[in-house]
Every structure is written in C-alpha cells, then in structure tokens.
Scaffold this motif. Structure first.
Motif, mmCIF file in Angstrom:
data_model
loop_
_atom_site.group_PDB
_atom_site.id
_atom_site.type_symbol
_atom_site.label_atom_id
_atom_site.label_comp_id
_atom_site.label_asym_id
_atom_site.label_seq_id
_atom_site.Cartn_x
_atom_site.Cartn_y
_atom_site.Cartn_z
ATOM 1 N N ASP A 15 -86.101 -10.013 -16.101
ATOM 2 C CA ASP A 15 -86.925 -9.293 -17.214
ATOM 3 C C ASP A 15 -86.559 -7.878 -17.393
ATOM 4 O O ASP A 15 -86.564 -6.965 -16.614
ATOM 5 C CB ASP A 15 -88.354 -9.391 -16.434
ATOM 6 C CG ASP A 15 -89.180 -9.154 -17.625
ATOM 7 O OD1 ASP A 15 -89.085 -8.565 -18.597
ATOM 8 O OD2 ASP A 15 -90.605 -9.329 -17.154
ATOM 9 N N VAL B 270 -89.247 -16.053 -12.738
ATOM 10 C CA VAL B 270 -88.363 -15.179 -13.493
ATOM 11 C C VAL B 270 -87.299 -14.630 -12.981
ATOM 12 O O VAL B 270 -87.000 -14.392 -11.725
ATOM 13 C CB VAL B 270 -89.538 -13.854 -13.847
ATOM 14 C CG1 VAL B 270 -88.666 -12.652 -14.374
ATOM 15 C CG2 VAL B 270 -90.807 -14.231 -14.527
ATOM 16 N N LEU C 207 -85.882 -11.871 -21.258
ATOM 17 C CA LEU C 207 -86.430 -12.530 -20.201
ATOM 18 C C LEU C 207 -85.947 -13.922 -20.116
ATOM 19 O O LEU C 207 -85.797 -14.719 -20.980
ATOM 20 C CB LEU C 207 -87.926 -12.655 -20.697
ATOM 21 C CG LEU C 207 -88.858 -13.523 -19.709
ATOM 22 C CD1 LEU C 207 -89.152 -12.603 -18.451
ATOM 23 C CD2 LEU C 207 -90.277 -13.660 -20.385
ATOM 24 N N LEU D 296 -85.898 -17.280 -17.772
ATOM 25 C CA LEU D 296 -86.724 -18.060 -16.744
ATOM 26 C C LEU D 296 -85.878 -19.096 -16.250
ATOM 27 O O LEU D 296 -85.159 -19.737 -16.887
ATOM 28 C CB LEU D 296 -87.868 -18.573 -17.506
ATOM 29 C CG LEU D 296 -88.859 -17.620 -18.230
ATOM 30 C CD1 LEU D 296 -89.963 -18.288 -18.897
ATOM 31 C CD2 LEU D 296 -89.612 -16.681 -17.187
#
Length: 135
Positions: free
Chosen positions: A119, A116, A129, A131
């Motif tokens: 977030d 992550v 979010l 990634l």
C-alpha cells in the motif's frame, strides 16, 4: 454571512466518508441519521443541513461548518461556504474521494479474505494497493 455552495460527489457510505475525512486530517466528524443544521463562523444557524458534519471548531476560527448532505440518489453532496471554498475546493474534494476509494478497497479486502500486500502513496497523490488472497 457566507453563502454555502453544494458540490455533488459520488460518495455514498457515511462510514467510509468519515474514514476519508480522517485521512485528510479531520478526526472529529459528526454523523446523523437525519440532516442537522449547519452553523456559520459567528455560530449563527444556517438553513443548510447535512448528515455528515465537520463543525467549524475543527476547521478554523473563522470557518463555517462543512457538511455532506445525502441527495435523493443516495450520494452525498458537499455543502461548503464560499469563504471555506478557498481552502476546501475541488482539489480537496478529490483528495477526499481518493481517500474514500482507498477505505472502500480496504473494506472490500477485509470482507472478502484478502490481505494487503503493498500500500504505497506516491508524492503525486496516486496510491498503489496490491491485495492477495491465499486459498
């Protein structure tokens, strides 16, 4: 005696559903392989059954159990009394669905080697979010 209403959802995974319910404030949730009876505000057993259950003791003194029952297509439908629908209505179910999606994204990230990066939950309920996966 309150009447229970069923509301169809697109939620399928009981573990993710429990995580989503925790995210919206319900940390004590029962899960069962077979549907269990739901109870009304007086502790009276109802005909309705569910596999994922928030017992009335964790909702409020005058509340009924809230359940999520698996349908034939594998999705859960919310089973909520008419009385409790005043607080646990469609906007609440939308929050649960968003929390479910977030939990699913985090599980996917973990299972596929992503980290992550950010977030962020905005005030309007939207979540951003990001990634990353380093190879």
């Amino acid at each position: 005696m309150s009447h229970f209403t069923r509301v169809r959802t697109a939620l399928r995974d009981p573990d993710l559903l429990v995580q989503a319910l925790a995210a919206v404030g319900f940390t004590t949730v029962e899960t069962h392989d077979k549907p269990q009876r739901l109870y009304g505000y007086k502790g009276d057993a109802r005909r309705d059954r569910a596999e994922v259950i928030i017992r009335r003791a964790h909702i409020g003194r005058l509340s009924n159990d809230i359940g999520f029952r698996r349908g034939d297509d594998g999705t859960f439908e919310a089973v909520i009394s008419e009385y409790d629908r005043s607080r646990y209505d469609q906007p609440w179910l939308t929050k649960v669905a968003r929390a479910y999606g977030h939990a699913a994204a985090l599980r996917y990230a973990e299972d596929n080697g992503y980290e992550v990066d950010t977030d962020v939950l905005d005030k309007d309920g939207r979540r951003r979010l990001v990634l990353r996966r380093y190879t």
